[in-house]
Motif scaffolding. Structure first.
Motif, short mmCIF file in Angstrom:
data_model
loop_
_atom_site.label_atom_id
_atom_site.label_comp_id
_atom_site.label_asym_id
_atom_site.label_seq_id
_atom_site.Cartn_x
_atom_site.Cartn_y
_atom_site.Cartn_z
N ALA A 54 0.83 -1.21 0.00
CA ALA A 54 0.00 0.00 0.00
C ALA A 54 0.86 1.25 0.00
O ALA A 54 0.54 2.24 -0.67
N GLU A 55 1.96 1.23 0.73
CA GLU A 55 2.86 2.39 0.77
C GLU A 55 3.39 2.70 -0.62
O GLU A 55 3.37 3.85 -1.06
N HIS A 56 3.86 1.69 -1.31
CA HIS A 56 4.41 1.89 -2.65
C HIS A 56 3.35 2.43 -3.61
O HIS A 56 3.61 3.35 -4.38
N LEU A 57 2.15 1.86 -3.55
CA LEU A 57 1.08 2.31 -4.43
C LEU A 57 0.62 3.73 -4.09
O LEU A 57 0.30 4.52 -4.99
N ALA A 58 0.58 4.08 -2.81
CA ALA A 58 0.16 5.42 -2.40
C ALA A 58 1.20 6.47 -2.79
O ALA A 58 0.85 7.55 -3.27
N VAL A 59 2.46 6.17 -2.60
CA VAL A 59 3.53 7.11 -2.95
C VAL A 59 3.53 7.39 -4.46
O VAL A 59 3.78 8.51 -4.90
N ASN A 60 3.20 6.37 -5.25
CA ASN A 60 3.14 6.54 -6.71
C ASN A 60 1.75 6.96 -7.19
O ASN A 60 1.46 6.91 -8.39
N ASP A 61 0.89 7.36 -6.25
CA ASP A 61 -0.43 7.92 -6.54
C ASP A 61 -1.34 6.98 -7.33
O ASP A 61 -2.06 7.41 -8.22
N HIS A 62 -1.32 5.70 -6.98
CA HIS A 62 -2.22 4.72 -7.60
C HIS A 62 -3.43 4.43 -6.72
O HIS A 62 -4.44 3.95 -7.21
N VAL A 63 -3.30 4.70 -5.40
CA VAL A 63 -4.38 4.43 -4.46
C VAL A 63 -4.53 5.57 -3.46
O VAL A 63 -3.59 6.33 -3.23
N ASP A 64 -5.71 5.66 -2.90
CA ASP A 64 -5.95 6.50 -1.72
C ASP A 64 -6.07 5.56 -0.54
O ASP A 64 -6.65 4.47 -0.65
N LEU A 65 -5.54 5.97 0.60
CA LEU A 65 -5.54 5.12 1.79
C LEU A 65 -6.60 5.59 2.77
O LEU A 65 -6.90 6.77 2.87
N GLU A 66 -7.13 4.64 3.50
CA GLU A 66 -8.10 4.92 4.55
C GLU A 66 -7.47 4.52 5.88
O GLU A 66 -6.69 3.57 5.94
N LEU A 67 -7.84 5.23 6.91
CA LEU A 67 -7.32 4.92 8.24
C LEU A 67 -7.80 3.54 8.68
O LEU A 67 -8.99 3.24 8.60
#
Length: 188
Positions: A54-67
């Protein structure tokens, strides 16, 4: 993972904690992540992924993360009301490590304060329990509620107390006169 955590099993396990994610676009061939039999993962699909991915995908702006649930408002309210009564181990065995990992990924200004408040409130209780040798039921419930960071601190505190007791009873290594000094004293 930072370079010094590469061989740390606790860091590896903490990096496998699940994080809810929403994909920005359709992802061909990854429908299995959603638990369906379709071949594609649709945009805006909610999928729980391990932190390391998830970190890799979020940093590359492929996903939004939820708490994650372990940091939701209900848990925060419980920690504010009585930090020592919250079972962090049940919420997330690596509560603090996971929290520190996601601080920079999820925009939530209150999360660092929640982690700090919980740790500061629980630490004196952990250290108090290391000072006594009798196991009481209320104590064992609290010990079972500790996350892995707190368990390590408890273990170190308990070992230190045991070593101090051995030293106090003179069962630790005794200081003896060096052999060379004892020979000199015998000559005079």
């Amino acid at each position: 993972m930072p370079g010094n955590d590469y061989w740390d099993l606790d860091a590896i396990i903490a990096d496998h904690q699940k994080l809810p994610c929403f994909f920005h676009n359709d992802v061909p061939g990854y429908g299995f992540l959603e638990g369906n039999h379709e071949t594609d993962l649709s945009a805006n699909a909610k999928v729980e992924l391990p932190y390391w991915l998830a970190e890799h995908l979020a940093v590359n702006d492929h996903v939004d993360l939820e708490l994650p649930k372990c940091f939701n408002q209900r848990v925060r309210d419980d920690i504010s009301a009585s930090p020592t009564s919250v079972n962090l181990n049940r919420l997330c065995p690596y509560y603090y490590r996971f929290g520190v990992n996601i601080i920079n990924l999820i925009v939530d200004a209150a999360l660092p304060e929640v982690l700090s408040q919980a740790f500061k409130a629980r630490l004196p209780c952990i250290m108090d329990y290391t000072q006594t040798s009798r196991l009481r039921t209320d104590r064992s419930e609290f010990i079972h509620s500790l996350d892995e960071t707190e368990r390590e601190l408890y273990k170190l505190g308990h070992e230190t107390v045991m070593e101090m007791m051995q030293w106090d009873r003179r069962k630790a290594v005794r200081i003896q006169t060096a052999e060379i000094l004892s020979r000199r004293v015998g000559r005079h």
